[in-house]
Design a protein around this motif. Structure first.
Motif, PDB file in Angstrom:
ATOM      1  N   LEU A 291       0.282  -1.204   0.174  1.00 36.11           N
ATOM      2  CA  LEU A 291       0.202   0.192  -0.121  1.00 36.11           C
ATOM      3  C   LEU A 291       1.042   1.399   0.026  1.00 36.11           C
ATOM      4  N   PHE A 292       0.339   2.598  -1.270  1.00 35.27           N
ATOM      5  CA  PHE A 292       1.298   3.478  -1.046  1.00 35.27           C
ATOM      6  C   PHE A 292       0.377   5.048  -0.594  1.00 35.27           C
ATOM      7  N   VAL A 293       1.390   5.659  -0.113  1.00 34.95           N
ATOM      8  CA  VAL A 293       1.146   5.738   1.554  1.00 34.95           C
ATOM      9  C   VAL A 293       1.349   7.801   0.645  1.00 34.95           C
ATOM     10  N   MET A 294       2.604   7.691   1.079  1.00 34.84           N
ATOM     11  CA  MET A 294       2.773   8.976  -0.112  1.00 34.84           C
ATOM     12  C   MET A 294       4.497   9.037   0.210  1.00 34.84           C
ATOM     13  N   LYS A 295       4.895  10.128  -0.962  1.00 36.66           N
ATOM     14  CA  LYS A 295       6.240   9.763  -1.896  1.00 36.66           C
ATOM     15  C   LYS A 295       7.280  10.162  -0.600  1.00 36.66           C
ATOM     16  N   ILE A 296       8.283   9.451  -0.500  1.00 32.72           N
ATOM     17  CA  ILE A 296       9.065  10.379   0.197  1.00 32.72           C
ATOM     18  C   ILE A 296      10.173  11.213  -0.733  1.00 32.72           C
ATOM     19  N   ARG A 297      10.954  10.732  -1.568  1.00 34.45           N
ATOM     20  CA  ARG A 297      11.961  11.108  -2.360  1.00 34.45           C
ATOM     21  C   ARG A 297      12.253  10.598  -3.288  1.00 34.45           C
TER      22      ARG A 297
ATOM     23  N   PRO B  37      26.365   8.044  -5.338  1.00 34.56           N
ATOM     24  CA  PRO B  37      27.975   7.930  -5.536  1.00 34.56           C
ATOM     25  C   PRO B  37      28.465   6.267  -5.116  1.00 34.56           C
ATOM     26  N   ASN B  38      28.096   6.142  -4.295  1.00 32.33           N
ATOM     27  CA  ASN B  38      28.778   4.798  -3.671  1.00 32.33           C
ATOM     28  C   ASN B  38      27.463   3.998  -2.566  1.00 32.33           C
ATOM     29  N   ILE B  39      27.741   2.972  -2.107  1.00 33.70           N
ATOM     30  CA  ILE B  39      27.123   2.336  -0.949  1.00 33.70           C
ATOM     31  C   ILE B  39      26.768   2.590   0.042  1.00 33.70           C
TER      32      ILE B  39
ATOM     33  N   LYS C 127      23.256   5.046   3.705  1.00 37.06           N
ATOM     34  CA  LYS C 127      23.003   6.304   4.545  1.00 37.06           C
ATOM     35  C   LYS C 127      21.643   6.970   4.638  1.00 37.06           C
ATOM     36  N   GLN C 128      21.820   7.039   3.293  1.00 36.23           N
ATOM     37  CA  GLN C 128      20.521   7.442   3.380  1.00 36.23           C
ATOM     38  C   GLN C 128      18.806   7.078   3.139  1.00 36.23           C
TER      39      GLN C 128
END
Length: 303
Positions: A268-274, A280-282, A287-288
């Motif tokens: 179920l999709f509620v809202m977009k975060i980003r 650039p790397n893993i 971290k994200q």
């Protein structure tokens, strides 16, 4: 609720006519009114709909569905309907409007009530409408109900509006008109296992055929397995990893650590975060994702 794929003789029904893609708030109001009418008059209720969207036979471009037939049936059943007739549109598309009304609906169902939305069209050339149904209600002895325009915050509740909102990524607005969360259901498939090595195992599913697409991105939502869990949902092509262009939904389910390969889950999709972006790397990606998880934890507590 009984589901029929072909017409049979089933008299004295209160009928709701339409495709009901998404079973949004206006659909819910229409179908509920038919179920209520039937109950108050000691009759049975039925939805007469089609396996595929009739609009695709007339539209210049393919129209994707908001939900699967399975979900349509689940949501219709929840509204208290006794029967659903999910018919093959090609068997009826050449009927003239009055011929369809008289020789299909009246002949087989002897309806006590027929209900449609204000913009309902039927019959060859889409010549049938609410005026025709109202005109012949006395002749064929049924009560006619027309659902007028339904709006929320000045926004028209319609399947086409919801489709456009989903396509543009306005999932919260789409959910407002639906009256429930836009969702997808499919089998969990094995992924590349990279997310697991990063400490964020995911349940991966493919986007079902014929369902309207959200833009790629990271979403807050929920996953239903045996019960409902909050989740960070990534939908896209995983651009951080070279050579991986396969579109997939990856749901990192919070407070969950069971192997569910091959099981069917609903996302179920509620809202977009980003947006989905290339890191650039893993380490930067990890971290994200940690930040995304914290965001979802906070949002889940507010839901």
């Amino acid at each position: 609720m009984k589901v029929f794929k072909t017409i049979n003789h089933n008299p004295n029904l209160a009928l709701a006519l339409g495709y009901f893609d998404g079973v949004h708030l206006a659909h819910q109001k229409l179908i509920s009114s038919v179920a209520d009418f039937a109950q108050k008059n000691s009759k049975k209720s039925a939805v007469v709909t089609f396996e595929t969207n009739p609009a695709n036979y007339f539209a210049k471009e393919k129209i994707y569905n908001i939900c699967s037939n399975e979900e349509r049936l689940e949501r219709i059943e929840a509204l208290g309907v006794d029967f659903v007739y999910m018919l093959d549109f090609e068997e009826y598309m050449q009927f003239e409007a009055l011929e369809y009304l008289e020789n299909v609906l009246v002949k087989n169902f002897e309806p006590c009530c027929i209900a449609v939305g204000y913009n309902h069209k039927f019959g060859r050339g889409r010549e049938g409408d609410t005026k025709l149904l109202s005109k012949y209600s006395e002749r064929f002895n049924y009560h006619f109900m027309e659902l007028t325009v339904q709006k929320i915050q000045s926004c028209l509740i319609s399947s086409s509006n919801i489709r456009q909102m989903v396509t543009n990524g306005h999932i919260r607005n789409a959910n407002l008109l639906l009256g429930h969360s836009f969702s997808l259901k499919n089998n969990v498939v094995k992924g590349n296992m990279i997310a697991r090595t990063m400490g964020f195992p995911t349940a991966n599913i493919f986007w079902p055929n014929n369902i309207v697409h959200l833009p790629h991105g990271v979403y807050f939502g929920f996953v239903i397995v045996d019960k409902t869990y909050p989740a960070v949902i990534n939908w896209g092509k995983r651009p951080t990893f070279e050579g991986d262009d396969e579109e997939v939904i990856e749901a990192h389910i919070l407070n969950f650590d069971s192997k569910i390969y091959g099981k069917i889950i609903r996302v179920l999709f509620v809202m977009k975060i980003r947006d989905e972006i290339k890191f650039p790397n893993i380490e930067a990606l990890t971290k994200q994702i940690q930040e995304d998880v914290e965001t979802v934890r906070k949002l889940a507590r507010l839901s």
